[in-house]
Design a protein around this motif. Structure first.
Motif, PDB file in Angstrom:
ATOM      1  N   THR A  48       0.840  -1.198   0.000  1.00 36.37           N
ATOM      2  CA  THR A  48       0.000   0.000   0.000  1.00 36.37           C
ATOM      3  C   THR A  48       0.879   1.254   0.000  1.00 36.37           C
ATOM      4  N   ASN A  49       0.609   2.143  -0.936  1.00 35.00           N
ATOM      5  CA  ASN A  49       1.258   3.455  -1.017  1.00 35.00           C
ATOM      6  C   ASN A  49       0.178   4.520  -0.924  1.00 35.00           C
ATOM      7  N   TRP A  50       0.512   5.685  -0.374  1.00 37.90           N
ATOM      8  CA  TRP A  50      -0.418   6.807  -0.398  1.00 37.90           C
ATOM      9  C   TRP A  50       0.359   8.086  -0.651  1.00 37.90           C
ATOM     10  N   TYR A  51      -0.375   9.041  -1.199  1.00 35.16           N
ATOM     11  CA  TYR A  51       0.198  10.300  -1.639  1.00 35.16           C
ATOM     12  C   TYR A  51      -0.714  11.402  -1.119  1.00 35.16           C
ATOM     13  N   GLY A  52      -0.315  12.026  -0.031  1.00 35.60           N
ATOM     14  CA  GLY A  52      -1.201  12.997   0.595  1.00 35.60           C
ATOM     15  C   GLY A  52      -0.791  14.423   0.321  1.00 35.60           C
ATOM     16  N   GLY A  53      -1.775  15.283   0.247  1.00 37.77           N
ATOM     17  CA  GLY A  53      -1.509  16.681   0.003  1.00 37.77           C
ATOM     18  C   GLY A  53      -1.100  17.442   1.251  1.00 37.77           C
ATOM     19  N   PHE A  54      -1.584  17.018   2.410  1.00 37.79           N
ATOM     20  CA  PHE A  54      -1.289  17.750   3.631  1.00 37.79           C
ATOM     21  C   PHE A  54      -1.653  16.909   4.847  1.00 37.79           C
TER      22      PHE A  54
ATOM     23  N   THR B 294      -0.347   9.506  10.322  1.00 39.75           N
ATOM     24  CA  THR B 294       0.888  10.093  10.824  1.00 39.75           C
ATOM     25  C   THR B 294       1.811  10.590   9.725  1.00 39.75           C
ATOM     26  N   HIS B 295       1.787   9.923   8.579  1.00 46.62           N
ATOM     27  CA  HIS B 295       2.737  10.241   7.516  1.00 46.62           C
ATOM     28  C   HIS B 295       2.020  10.836   6.312  1.00 46.62           C
ATOM     29  N   LYS B 296       2.521  11.974   5.875  1.00 43.50           N
ATOM     30  CA  LYS B 296       1.918  12.697   4.762  1.00 43.50           C
ATOM     31  C   LYS B 296       1.773  11.801   3.534  1.00 43.50           C
ATOM     32  N   TRP B 297       2.802  11.046   3.222  1.00 38.92           N
ATOM     33  CA  TRP B 297       2.747  10.052   2.159  1.00 38.92           C
ATOM     34  C   TRP B 297       3.677   8.915   2.537  1.00 38.92           C
ATOM     35  N   SER B 298       3.555   7.809   1.825  1.00 44.07           N
ATOM     36  CA  SER B 298       4.359   6.636   2.161  1.00 44.07           C
ATOM     37  C   SER B 298       5.790   6.776   1.680  1.00 44.07           C
ATOM     38  N   ASN B 299       6.089   7.870   0.966  1.00 46.00           N
ATOM     39  CA  ASN B 299       7.453   8.225   0.599  1.00 46.00           C
ATOM     40  C   ASN B 299       8.151   7.142  -0.211  1.00 46.00           C
ATOM     41  N   GLY B 300       7.410   6.463  -1.074  1.00 51.25           N
ATOM     42  CA  GLY B 300       8.000   5.442  -1.925  1.00 51.25           C
ATOM     43  C   GLY B 300       8.250   4.114  -1.236  1.00 51.25           C
ATOM     44  N   THR B 301       7.992   4.048   0.061  1.00 52.34           N
ATOM     45  CA  THR B 301       8.161   2.804   0.797  1.00 52.34           C
ATOM     46  C   THR B 301       6.778   2.282   1.150  1.00 52.34           C
ATOM     47  N   ALA B 302       6.296   1.352   0.334  1.00 47.67           N
ATOM     48  CA  ALA B 302       4.954   0.813   0.543  1.00 47.67           C
ATOM     49  C   ALA B 302       4.879   0.072   1.866  1.00 47.67           C
ATOM     50  N   ARG B 303       3.711   0.085   2.468  1.00 44.52           N
ATOM     51  CA  ARG B 303       3.466  -0.723   3.659  1.00 44.52           C
ATOM     52  C   ARG B 303       2.986  -2.082   3.186  1.00 44.52           C
ATOM     53  N   LYS B 304       3.619  -3.120   3.692  1.00 50.25           N
ATOM     54  CA  LYS B 304       3.334  -4.477   3.249  1.00 50.25           C
ATOM     55  C   LYS B 304       2.498  -5.212   4.284  1.00 50.25           C
ATOM     56  N   CYS B 305       1.509  -5.932   3.805  1.00 52.22           N
ATOM     57  CA  CYS B 305       0.670  -6.794   4.636  1.00 52.22           C
ATOM     58  C   CYS B 305       0.829  -8.202   4.077  1.00 52.22           C
ATOM     59  N   MET B 306       1.277  -9.152   4.888  1.00 53.38           N
ATOM     60  CA  MET B 306       1.538 -10.498   4.387  1.00 53.38           C
ATOM     61  C   MET B 306       1.085 -11.546   5.381  1.00 53.38           C
ATOM     62  N   GLN B 307       0.375 -12.561   4.865  1.00 53.72           N
ATOM     63  CA  GLN B 307      -0.027 -13.655   5.734  1.00 53.72           C
ATOM     64  C   GLN B 307       1.055 -14.732   5.751  1.00 53.72           C
ATOM     65  N   ASP B 308       0.998 -15.588   6.749  1.00 54.65           N
ATOM     66  CA  ASP B 308       1.919 -16.723   6.818  1.00 54.65           C
ATOM     67  C   ASP B 308       1.759 -17.576   5.575  1.00 54.65           C
ATOM     68  N   GLY B 309       2.822 -18.269   5.210  1.00 60.58           N
ATOM     69  CA  GLY B 309       2.747 -19.158   4.060  1.00 60.58           C
ATOM     70  C   GLY B 309       1.753 -20.290   4.288  1.00 60.58           C
ATOM     71  N   TYR B 310       1.125 -20.712   3.209  1.00 60.46           N
ATOM     72  CA  TYR B 310       0.151 -21.809   3.258  1.00 60.46           C
ATOM     73  C   TYR B 310       0.629 -22.877   2.279  1.00 60.46           C
ATOM     74  N   VAL B 311       0.877 -24.094   2.780  1.00 57.89           N
ATOM     75  CA  VAL B 311       1.362 -25.175   1.937  1.00 57.89           C
ATOM     76  C   VAL B 311       0.182 -25.863   1.270  1.00 57.89           C
ATOM     77  N   GLY B 312       0.273 -26.032  -0.061  1.00 57.63           N
ATOM     78  CA  GLY B 312      -0.815 -26.679  -0.784  1.00 57.63           C
ATOM     79  C   GLY B 312      -0.371 -27.148  -2.156  1.00 57.63           C
ATOM     80  N   SER B 313      -1.212 -27.929  -2.787  1.00 53.51           N
ATOM     81  CA  SER B 313      -0.918 -28.448  -4.122  1.00 53.51           C
ATOM     82  C   SER B 313      -1.136 -27.368  -5.172  1.00 53.51           C
TER      83      SER B 313
END
Length: 183
Positions: A88-94, A131-150
């Protein structure tokens, strides 16, 4: 370029022209089922994703464009380990000191096989986006645990729940474009 992307570019340009760079800070997401909220990076490159973007506007305290990539990736053979991720990235004006943009801004992410839910997590980005005006090119990552499957039919999907601060209308939902399916 479609209207939404033009708006996001305009917001980003205005934000960059109007202030100094804000340092990117890792989020302190509230965890649900092993959710991580961190600057993007980490496990594997993600080549299988779809992006959703939109502006959020509500005077006087919200003028921010948000872009979310919903991704699916795999490590190993068959069976493999599958990961659903958002960036997720965001670009805020103020930002107005002491005034929040949102009471809630959370990403809900699902790992699916043949459109059947295997895992769901929630990553709370409220603190970061307030808190942060924009993500400044560093996206916030959301990741779930790995899931083993076929192999076959793995994808990720999700939505954002947001609530503008002080509008009295409660939670709203923004459906994100899901990732393409992989084997």
């Amino acid at each position: 370029m479609d209207r939404t992307k033009k708006i996001l570019v305009a917001i980003a340009v205005a934000a960059m022209a109007g202030s100094a760079t804000t340092p990117a800070v890792a989020g302190e997401g509230q965890n649900a089922r092993a959710a991580e909220v961190t600057p993007a990076g980490g496990r594997g490159k993600c080549d299988h994703y779809n992006s959703s973007s939109r502006p959020f506007r509500r005077a006087p305290n919200v003028a921010v464009g948000v872009s979310v990539n919903v991704c699916i990736s795999k490590t190993g053979g068959n069976p493999g380990t599958y990961y659903a991720t958002t960036r997720t990235n965001w670009y805020g004006g103020f930002l107005i000191p002491g005034v929040k943009r949102f009471d809630e801004f959370s990403v809900h992410l699902r790992l699916e096989k043949n459109n059947g839910n295997k895992q769901t997590i929630v990553c709370d980005l409220t603190r970061d986006i307030n808190t942060h005006k924009w993500s400044n090119g560093t996206a916030r990552k959301c990741m779930q645990d790995g899931y083993v499957g076929s192999a076959g039919g793995w994808s990720s999907d999700g939505y954002v729940v947001y609530d503008y601060d002080g509008d009295g209308k409660g939670d709203r939902k923004w459906q994100l474009k899901g990732s393409p399916a992989i084997n």
